[in-house]
Design an enzyme around this catalytic site. Structure first.
Site, PDB file in Angstrom:
ATOM      1  N   HIS A  68       0.851  -1.191   0.000  1.00  0.00           N
ATOM      2  CA  HIS A  68       0.000   0.000   0.000  1.00  0.00           C
ATOM      3  C   HIS A  68       0.888   1.243   0.000  1.00  0.00           C
ATOM      4  O   HIS A  68       1.720   1.405   0.885  1.00  0.00           O
ATOM      5  CB  HIS A  68      -0.907   0.029   1.234  1.00  0.00           C
ATOM      6  CG  HIS A  68      -2.095  -0.877   1.119  1.00  0.00           C
ATOM      7  ND1 HIS A  68      -3.271  -0.657   1.780  1.00  0.00           N
ATOM      8  CD2 HIS A  68      -2.283  -2.009   0.397  1.00  0.00           C
ATOM      9  CE1 HIS A  68      -4.138  -1.623   1.472  1.00  0.00           C
ATOM     10  NE2 HIS A  68      -3.548  -2.455   0.640  1.00  0.00           N
ATOM     11  N   TYR A 120      -9.045   6.083   6.954  1.00  0.00           N
ATOM     12  CA  TYR A 120      -9.140   6.542   8.336  1.00  0.00           C
ATOM     13  C   TYR A 120     -10.152   7.682   8.341  1.00  0.00           C
ATOM     14  O   TYR A 120      -9.876   8.746   7.783  1.00  0.00           O
ATOM     15  CB  TYR A 120      -7.790   7.055   8.841  1.00  0.00           C
ATOM     16  CG  TYR A 120      -6.780   5.956   9.139  1.00  0.00           C
ATOM     17  CD1 TYR A 120      -6.085   5.315   8.120  1.00  0.00           C
ATOM     18  CD2 TYR A 120      -6.522   5.565  10.453  1.00  0.00           C
ATOM     19  CE1 TYR A 120      -5.171   4.307   8.398  1.00  0.00           C
ATOM     20  CE2 TYR A 120      -5.603   4.562  10.741  1.00  0.00           C
ATOM     21  CZ  TYR A 120      -4.933   3.939   9.708  1.00  0.00           C
ATOM     22  OH  TYR A 120      -4.031   2.948   9.991  1.00  0.00           O
ATOM     23  N   PRO A 178      -4.243   1.032  19.059  1.00  0.00           N
ATOM     24  CA  PRO A 178      -4.145   0.451  17.716  1.00  0.00           C
ATOM     25  C   PRO A 178      -3.972   1.469  16.586  1.00  0.00           C
ATOM     26  O   PRO A 178      -3.439   1.111  15.525  1.00  0.00           O
ATOM     27  CB  PRO A 178      -5.471  -0.299  17.550  1.00  0.00           C
ATOM     28  CG  PRO A 178      -6.407   0.301  18.546  1.00  0.00           C
ATOM     29  CD  PRO A 178      -5.547   0.759  19.689  1.00  0.00           C
ATOM     30  N   LYS A 182       1.158   0.302  15.164  1.00  0.00           N
ATOM     31  CA  LYS A 182       2.586   0.272  15.503  1.00  0.00           C
ATOM     32  C   LYS A 182       3.016  -0.934  16.335  1.00  0.00           C
ATOM     33  O   LYS A 182       4.210  -1.207  16.459  1.00  0.00           O
ATOM     34  CB  LYS A 182       2.961   1.553  16.264  1.00  0.00           C
ATOM     35  CG  LYS A 182       2.990   2.783  15.390  1.00  0.00           C
ATOM     36  CD  LYS A 182       4.199   2.761  14.486  1.00  0.00           C
ATOM     37  CE  LYS A 182       4.208   3.811  13.424  1.00  0.00           C
ATOM     38  NZ  LYS A 182       4.421   3.293  12.071  1.00  0.00           N
ATOM     39  N   TYR A 193       4.088   6.653   9.564  1.00  0.00           N
ATOM     40  CA  TYR A 193       3.274   5.480   9.242  1.00  0.00           C
ATOM     41  C   TYR A 193       4.120   4.387   8.588  1.00  0.00           C
ATOM     42  O   TYR A 193       3.979   3.204   8.905  1.00  0.00           O
ATOM     43  CB  TYR A 193       2.130   5.903   8.312  1.00  0.00           C
ATOM     44  CG  TYR A 193       0.971   4.926   8.275  1.00  0.00           C
ATOM     45  CD1 TYR A 193      -0.175   5.146   9.031  1.00  0.00           C
ATOM     46  CD2 TYR A 193       1.024   3.783   7.476  1.00  0.00           C
ATOM     47  CE1 TYR A 193      -1.239   4.258   9.001  1.00  0.00           C
ATOM     48  CE2 TYR A 193      -0.039   2.895   7.441  1.00  0.00           C
ATOM     49  CZ  TYR A 193      -1.170   3.134   8.204  1.00  0.00           C
ATOM     50  OH  TYR A 193      -2.217   2.250   8.171  1.00  0.00           O
TER      51      TYR A 193
HETATM   52  C1  DHB Z   1      -5.374  -2.298  11.007  1.00  0.00           C
HETATM   53  C2  DHB Z   1      -5.329  -1.943  12.326  1.00  0.00           C
HETATM   54  C3  DHB Z   1      -4.870  -0.699  12.679  1.00  0.00           C
HETATM   55  O1  DHB Z   1      -4.808  -0.344  13.965  1.00  0.00           O
HETATM   56  C4  DHB Z   1      -4.489   0.218  11.745  1.00  0.00           C
HETATM   57  O2  DHB Z   1      -4.084   1.453  12.132  1.00  0.00           O
HETATM   58  C5  DHB Z   1      -4.532  -0.145  10.420  1.00  0.00           C
HETATM   59  C6  DHB Z   1      -4.983  -1.402  10.055  1.00  0.00           C
HETATM   60  C7  DHB Z   1      -5.866  -3.635  10.613  1.00  0.00           C
HETATM   61  O3  DHB Z   1      -6.217  -4.416  11.503  1.00  0.00           O
HETATM   62  O4  DHB Z   1      -5.938  -3.925   9.422  1.00  0.00           O
END
Ligand code: DHB
Length: 417
Positions: free
Chosen positions: A79, A208, A299, A303, A391
């Site tokens: 990605h 997001y 989450p 990270k 990221y």
């Molecule tokens: C996923 C989880 C995340 O916390 C994130 O920022 C991006 C993707 C996932 O589970 O795909």
């Protein structure tokens, strides 16, 4: 049962067969350093437990550079950006244009399957389903780990070093006495309601979404299974939500202006807490903590796995210096080096969370200010470059030029301490 325990010996006793423990054991084996990995869970549990799925560029480089990246490259998806959605409009952050880097979508349990397969193929000693794990004498130069093997045998595993990779609930963290550590903890007033749905992808890249009703994230697991999350109360009972209520909430946060979620049967659901934690120091004597045993991130920004991998890349270099050259220099600086990156990740995860989540205590000023922040981020090259750098991941510290990982750590020579 008071029989004498079975005595065993290894150089590195690794507690925990998650990303940190398995990757460490894998890297050490490439450098000829033997280890034994133990875990309370069964192999099947480890290989099926669903976690996040984003691998930073450095994690991908380390896996492919050390022979465990074949499936990731064929089955994972590269990605090159994400969309930030606000007021019904998506704005793309182009990681590759801004930083030359990208991430891979490849679920954590697939990483673990690849690492387990590699360790077993190399004759590695992995013990699943153990119990009664305890850590001993880590402030001497002859520590040990005691446990009961899956077949009921008591084992005393003597070692030179213990790697505590057993997560936030494991015995390793508690083996650091309270008066020898500082705990940094932050609880967020949100949870994430996570679902898996059998549906085609709604978008080629992750979305997001900020909305007045709260945050939502649209991710993927495969062409036919999608992962989605939406901000909820941390005490929310996932079982009490009907599928229709879940879809209505996701639609209200994400759909609009031509963007429409692909919906399907919901095959799994659960609520994830959001908290930040860091222990300092990440070591006690001969016990070294890595991954979630040393820190937890919320989450947002994915990270957790990547920090586990970067911790053990640093720890591996330190252990190579110790076992091959007899110097403790890099073991002594391990916590400082690793925590530098941990705190960047804590800031990034906290910042993404605060920018994108609805805060029940925010006043009108706070809500409007948040939109100003999102606009500033998405419309400024400098703002989006920060997000893209963070990221896709900061360089993994390159401390030992003789290490087996030295060639796989890209772009980090300028950060050598
Ligand atoms: C996923 C989880 C995340 O916390 C994130 O920022 C991006 C993707 C996932 O589970 O795909």
């Amino acid at each position: 049962m008071n029989a004498e325990p079975l005595k065993a010996r290894t150089r590195v006793a690794v507690i925990g067969a998650g990303p940190a423990g398995l990757m460490l054991s894998h890297l050490l084996s490439l450098s000829g350093i033997d280890s034994v990995v133990i875990d309370l869970r069964e192999r099947a549990d480890i290989e099926t437990t669903l976690r996040a799925g984003i691998l930073e560029q450095g994690t991908v480089d380390l896996m492919t550079g050390t022979g465990v990246g074949a499936r990731l490259l064929t089955e994972g998806q590269r990605h090159e950006g994400i969309a930030i959605r606000s007021r019904g409009e998506s704005r793309r952050i182009d990681f590759t244009a801004l930083t030359g880097r990208a991430v891979h979508l490849y679920p954590q349990h697939e990483v673990l399957k690849d690492l387990i397969a590699a360790r077993l193929a190399a004759g590695g000693d992995l013990r699943f389903g153990v119990s009664e794990v305890s850590v001993h004498d880590v402030t001497t130069d002859a520590p040990s780990v005691r446990f009961t093997d899956a077949d009921g045998t008591r084992v005393e595993l003597s070692c030179a070093v213990v790697a505590g990779c057993d997560g936030s609930q494991g015995v390793s963290r508690t083996a650091v006495p309270e008066d020898a550590r500082t705990d940094y903890f932050h609880a967020y007033p949100h949870g994430w309601f996570g679902i898996l749905t059998e549906a085609p992808p709604s978008s080629d890249e992750l979305v997001y979404a900020h909305s007045e009703r709260g945050f939502a994230l649209i991710s993927s697991r495969s062409p036919s299974v999608q992962r989605m999350y939406f901000q909820c109360d941390p005490a929310e009972d996932a079982g009490s939500w009907s599928d229709e209520r879940i879809w209505a909430e996701l639609r209200a946060r994400v759909n609009g202006n031509g963007f429409e979620l692909e919906e399907g049967p919901i095959i799994q659901r659960g609520v994830i807490p959001m908290r930040s934690y860091v222990i300092d120091p990440m070591r006690h004597g001969r016990l070294f903590l890595a991954g979630d045993a040393a820190h937890t991130v919320p989450p947002t920004g994915a990270k957790g796995l990547n920090l586990a991998v970067s911790d053990v890349a640093v720890l591996c270099q330190a252990l190579e210096r110790f076992f091959h050259q007899g110097s403790t220099e890099l073991l002594d600086s391990y916590g400082r080096t690793a925590s530098d990156r941990v705190w960047r990740a804590q800031h990034f995860s906290w910042w993404m969370t605060s920018m994108l989540h609805a805060d029940a205590d925010a006043d009108a000023f706070g809500r409007r200010r948040q939109l100003g922040e999102i606009d500033q981020l998405t419309e400024s090259v400098a703002g989006s470059t920060y997000l893209a750098e963070a990221y896709t991941g900061w360089p993994i510290a390159h401390t030992n030029p003789d290490s087996v990982v030295a060639d796989t750590i890209t772009g980090s020579a300028d950060r050598t301490p």
